[in-house]
Design a protein around this motif. Structure first.
Motif, PDB file in Angstrom:
ATOM      1  N   VAL A   1       0.936  -1.340   0.014  1.00 34.87           N
ATOM      2  CA  VAL A   1      -0.138   0.042   0.051  1.00 34.87           C
ATOM      3  C   VAL A   1       0.942   1.331  -0.031  1.00 34.87           C
ATOM      4  CG1 VAL A   1      -1.959  -0.953   1.017  1.00 34.87           C
ATOM      5  CG2 VAL A   1       0.076  -0.153   2.526  1.00 34.87           C
ATOM      6  N   ARG A   2       0.264   2.479  -0.015  1.00 31.74           N
ATOM      7  CA  ARG A   2       0.834   3.735   0.133  1.00 31.74           C
ATOM      8  C   ARG A   2       1.393   3.696   1.577  1.00 31.74           C
ATOM      9  NH1 ARG A   2      -1.422   8.914  -2.023  1.00 31.74           N
ATOM     10  NH2 ARG A   2       0.741   9.468  -1.245  1.00 31.74           N
ATOM     11  N   ASP A   3       2.594   4.553   1.741  1.00 35.30           N
ATOM     12  CA  ASP A   3       3.201   4.454   3.185  1.00 35.30           C
ATOM     13  C   ASP A   3       2.218   5.301   4.218  1.00 35.30           C
ATOM     14  OD1 ASP A   3       3.592   6.794   2.178  1.00 35.30           O
ATOM     15  OD2 ASP A   3       5.357   7.060   3.282  1.00 35.30           O
ATOM     16  N   ASP A   4       1.426   6.211   3.470  1.00 36.03           N
ATOM     17  CA  ASP A   4       0.449   7.038   4.367  1.00 36.03           C
ATOM     18  C   ASP A   4      -0.623   6.142   5.149  1.00 36.03           C
ATOM     19  OD1 ASP A   4       1.171  10.064   3.077  1.00 36.03           O
ATOM     20  OD2 ASP A   4       1.528   8.118   1.761  1.00 36.03           O
ATOM     21  N   ASP A   5      -0.757   5.055   4.352  1.00 37.28           N
ATOM     22  CA  ASP A   5      -2.106   4.370   4.946  1.00 37.28           C
ATOM     23  C   ASP A   5      -1.619   3.160   5.913  1.00 37.28           C
ATOM     24  OD1 ASP A   5      -3.837   5.594   2.979  1.00 37.28           O
ATOM     25  OD2 ASP A   5      -3.252   4.120   1.500  1.00 37.28           O
TER      26      ASP A   5
HETATM   27 ZN    ZN Z   1       3.329   8.881   1.148  1.00 37.36          ZN
END
Ligand code: ZN
Ligand code: ATP
Length: 288
Positions: A51-55
């Motif tokens: 996934v995206r790191d922010d998630d």
């Molecule tokens: Zn990110």
């Protein structure tokens, strides 16, 4: 409920390669297939969420993933912004090292942050910093290309991630204060599901084994038996070296696990103190 673990890692970006390598060295291999979010390890009973790191902090906080790999910077910003982000860092992973730092244009006369406009992708951390230091300033949230904002007149300075400093230099910016240092960390929910505890603990031990090994070296050398103490004292971070008698009179071999880097300077010092045939070997895994 199954005891199978799910681990969330970044799909692509700066964290991906090192995260994948850490998993591989820990015995977890997987291959990505198209746009699928979930990969199944071919070697262990583990699912990998890509996934995206922010998630990642949110997926781990909700228990969708039992472990996650993310930068401390992202975890800290999200923890400061959202009460629902309760995931905790449980292990420093030693890669993706960078810092969140304030920078200003090279020709700027800025001396303090007071009443200045600061552009950043980390507004919560910057606001926290300003509050702690009783500074009043305007924080402007920008999602990308923060380094350009002083030149288009919307900020006096920036607060952004810096690793080598090349990007700052290329944009004629100079760093003047560090807000936080960061690296990739392993995160887990505050409370692990009971059925998964044993598997998670065992996996974390493997990660620790890989991380400890990365700084460690196995050193082998020969020396006159009279010089053993002197040589052992020179070996960096060696607990209890093994001393083996050699066929040649009065000679022994010393084998030691050194838990700190062994530099050329150390090897040269060992040699000038009587050691010969000095071998420094990499260590792949350590299980204590
Ligand atoms: Zn990110
Ligand atoms: P995603 O598409 O997953 O949202 P991203 O563009 O937000 O990715 P990356 O640029 O891949 O993120 O960076 C991921 C993490 O790598 C950062 O949050 C930080 O912890 C770390 N990092 C290390 N060095 C740097 C750097 N020089 N610039 C930015 N991030 C860095």
């Amino acid at each position: 409920m199954s005891s199978k673990i799910t681990i969330a890692i970044q799909r692509k970006g700066r964290l991906y390669e090192d995260s994948k390598n850490l998993l591989a060295q820990s015995g977890i291999n997987f291959s990505m297939s198209g746009e699928r979010l979930l990969a199944r390890s071919s070697t262990m009973d583990i699912d990998i969420l890509l996934v995206r790191d922010d998630d990642i902090p949110s997926l781990v906080s909700k228990g969708v993933a039992d472990l996650g790999i993310v930068g401390q910077n992202v975890l800290a910003e999200q923890t400061a912004t959202n009460k629902k982000i309760t995931a905790k860092s449980i292990l420093d992973l030693g890669f993706s090292k960078c810092k969140l730092a304030f920078a200003k244009p090279l020709n700027s006369k800025l001396r303090s942050l007071k009443n200045k406009r600061i552009a950043t992708s980390y507004p919560a951390l910057v606001k926290e910093y300003l509050k702690m230091n009783s500074i009043s300033a305007e924080v402007i949230k920008i999602n990308g290309s923060v380094e350009l904002t002083p030149y288009i007149g919307i900020a006096d300075c920036i607060c952004d991630l810096v690793s080598s400093g090349v990007t700052l230099e290329a944009n004629n910016l100079i760093e003047f204060k560090t807000l936080m240092t960061s690296q990739a960390v392993l995160i887990s929910p505050v409370e692990l599901k009971k059925v998964k505890q044993t598997n998670v603990i065992n996996l974390v031990k493997r990660f620790e084994g890989v991380i400890n090994a990365s700084d460690s070296k196995y050193v082998m050398l020969n020396v006159d038996s009279g010089a053993v103490d002197k040589i052992c004292n020179l070996l960096p971070g060696a607990d209890s070296p093994t001393i083996i008698p050699l066929q040649k009179d009065n000679k022994v071999a010393i084998h030691a696990l050194c838990k700190e880097p062994v530099f050329w300077e150390t090897m040269e010092k060992l040699k000038s103190n009587g050691a010969s045939s000095i071998l420094v070997l990499p260590v792949e895994k350590i299980l204590n």
